[in-house]
Design a protein around this motif. Structure first.
Motif, mmCIF file in Angstrom:
data_model
loop_
_atom_site.group_PDB
_atom_site.id
_atom_site.type_symbol
_atom_site.label_atom_id
_atom_site.label_comp_id
_atom_site.label_asym_id
_atom_site.label_seq_id
_atom_site.Cartn_x
_atom_site.Cartn_y
_atom_site.Cartn_z
ATOM 1 N N THR A 50 -99.600 -36.573 -11.120
ATOM 2 C CA THR A 50 -99.034 -37.417 -12.329
ATOM 3 C C THR A 50 -100.165 -38.691 -12.483
ATOM 4 O OG1 THR A 50 -97.525 -38.606 -11.163
ATOM 5 C CG2 THR A 50 -96.719 -36.563 -11.875
ATOM 6 N N PRO A 51 -100.177 -39.151 -13.538
ATOM 7 C CA PRO A 51 -100.749 -40.607 -13.609
ATOM 8 C C PRO A 51 -100.400 -41.572 -12.472
ATOM 9 C CG PRO A 51 -100.303 -39.579 -15.944
ATOM 10 C CD PRO A 51 -99.556 -38.736 -15.083
ATOM 11 N N ARG A 52 -99.009 -41.487 -12.367
ATOM 12 C CA ARG A 52 -98.747 -42.527 -11.558
ATOM 13 C C ARG A 52 -99.046 -42.336 -10.056
ATOM 14 N NH1 ARG A 52 -93.831 -45.837 -11.190
ATOM 15 N NH2 ARG A 52 -93.148 -46.374 -9.410
ATOM 16 N N GLU A 53 -99.110 -40.886 -9.659
ATOM 17 C CA GLU A 53 -99.527 -40.594 -8.334
ATOM 18 C C GLU A 53 -100.979 -40.981 -8.131
ATOM 19 O OE1 GLU A 53 -97.020 -36.565 -7.232
ATOM 20 O OE2 GLU A 53 -98.629 -36.299 -8.666
ATOM 21 N N LEU A 54 -101.933 -40.755 -9.219
ATOM 22 C CA LEU A 54 -103.338 -41.038 -9.229
ATOM 23 C C LEU A 54 -103.351 -42.380 -9.067
ATOM 24 C CD1 LEU A 54 -104.626 -38.781 -12.185
ATOM 25 C CD2 LEU A 54 -104.758 -38.502 -9.726
ATOM 26 N N LYS A 55 -102.633 -43.381 -9.661
ATOM 27 C CA LYS A 55 -102.627 -44.642 -9.673
ATOM 28 C C LYS A 55 -102.372 -45.250 -8.173
ATOM 29 C CE LYS A 55 -102.980 -48.807 -11.667
ATOM 30 N NZ LYS A 55 -104.489 -49.181 -12.340
ATOM 31 N N ASN A 56 -101.319 -44.577 -7.597
ATOM 32 C CA ASN A 56 -101.005 -44.875 -6.382
ATOM 33 C C ASN A 56 -101.977 -44.772 -5.375
ATOM 34 O OD1 ASN A 56 -98.333 -45.783 -7.167
ATOM 35 N ND2 ASN A 56 -97.388 -43.876 -6.610
ATOM 36 N N ILE A 57 -102.647 -43.580 -5.331
ATOM 37 C CA ILE A 57 -103.759 -43.140 -4.379
ATOM 38 C C ILE A 57 -105.018 -44.257 -4.752
ATOM 39 C CG2 ILE A 57 -105.585 -41.525 -4.152
ATOM 40 C CD1 ILE A 57 -103.581 -39.362 -4.975
ATOM 41 N N SER A 58 -105.339 -44.486 -5.913
ATOM 42 C CA SER A 58 -106.099 -45.639 -6.260
ATOM 43 C C SER A 58 -105.872 -47.178 -5.560
ATOM 44 C CB SER A 58 -106.372 -45.598 -7.729
ATOM 45 O OG SER A 58 -107.417 -46.467 -8.121
ATOM 46 N N ASN A 59 -104.513 -47.397 -5.800
ATOM 47 C CA ASN A 59 -104.136 -48.645 -5.245
ATOM 48 C C ASN A 59 -104.403 -48.597 -3.902
ATOM 49 O OD1 ASN A 59 -103.863 -49.885 -7.695
ATOM 50 N ND2 ASN A 59 -101.720 -49.198 -7.793
ATOM 51 N N LYS A 60 -103.938 -47.551 -3.101
ATOM 52 C CA LYS A 60 -103.973 -47.710 -1.605
ATOM 53 C C LYS A 60 -105.397 -47.638 -1.121
ATOM 54 C CE LYS A 60 -100.405 -44.187 -1.044
ATOM 55 N NZ LYS A 60 -100.138 -42.719 -0.537
#
Length: 133
Positions: free
Chosen positions: A118-128
């Protein structure tokens, strides 16, 4: 320093130039399993000189074409880092494979073969990653 990968006299050399070399790995997973290394003893990927990086990538490209011709399978290229690396000299594995990275990880780690994030999962990975990079 006593690096077994720096001692070319005990290895079956496939190719070498001024910056890198390719050998048949002494414990091959299968026929065609090769290893590509810088000639200079280098432990960390970021310590490679630009000419070494260029030579290694060029050699991996040439070997990829050759492996496809010889084994009628497309190659896969891996590099183990950290606790997965068994030698203190960076090296790349290249070998013919019936499956790609997605196939290998889904089988070994029992992950879905394909699952759209999901876009949220992608954003979380990116932020980590960004937070430590």
């Amino acid at each position: 320093m006593n690096c077994p990968l720096c001692d070319l006299s005990k290895q079956e050399i496939v190719y070498q130039d001024d910056h890198c070399y390719c050998v048949v790995i002494i414990e091959p997973l299968k026929d065609g399993h090769l290893m590509v290394l810088p000639k200079r003893h280098v432990v960390n990927l970021e310590d490679l000189e630009p000419q070494e990086s260029h030579a290694i990538l060029k050699l991996l490209g040439r070997l990829g074409k050759t492996i496809s011709e010889v084994y009628d399978e497309d190659p896969i290229i891996f590099m183990n880092l950290g606790k997965h690396s068994t030698q203190p000299h960076i090296h790349f594995h290249i070998l013919p494979s019936k499956g790609g990275l997605r196939h290998l990880f889904s089988e070994y780690e029992k992950l879905p073969f394909r699952k759209k994030a999901t876009p949220r999962e992608l954003k979380n990975i990116s932020n980590k990653i960004k937070s430590k990079f």
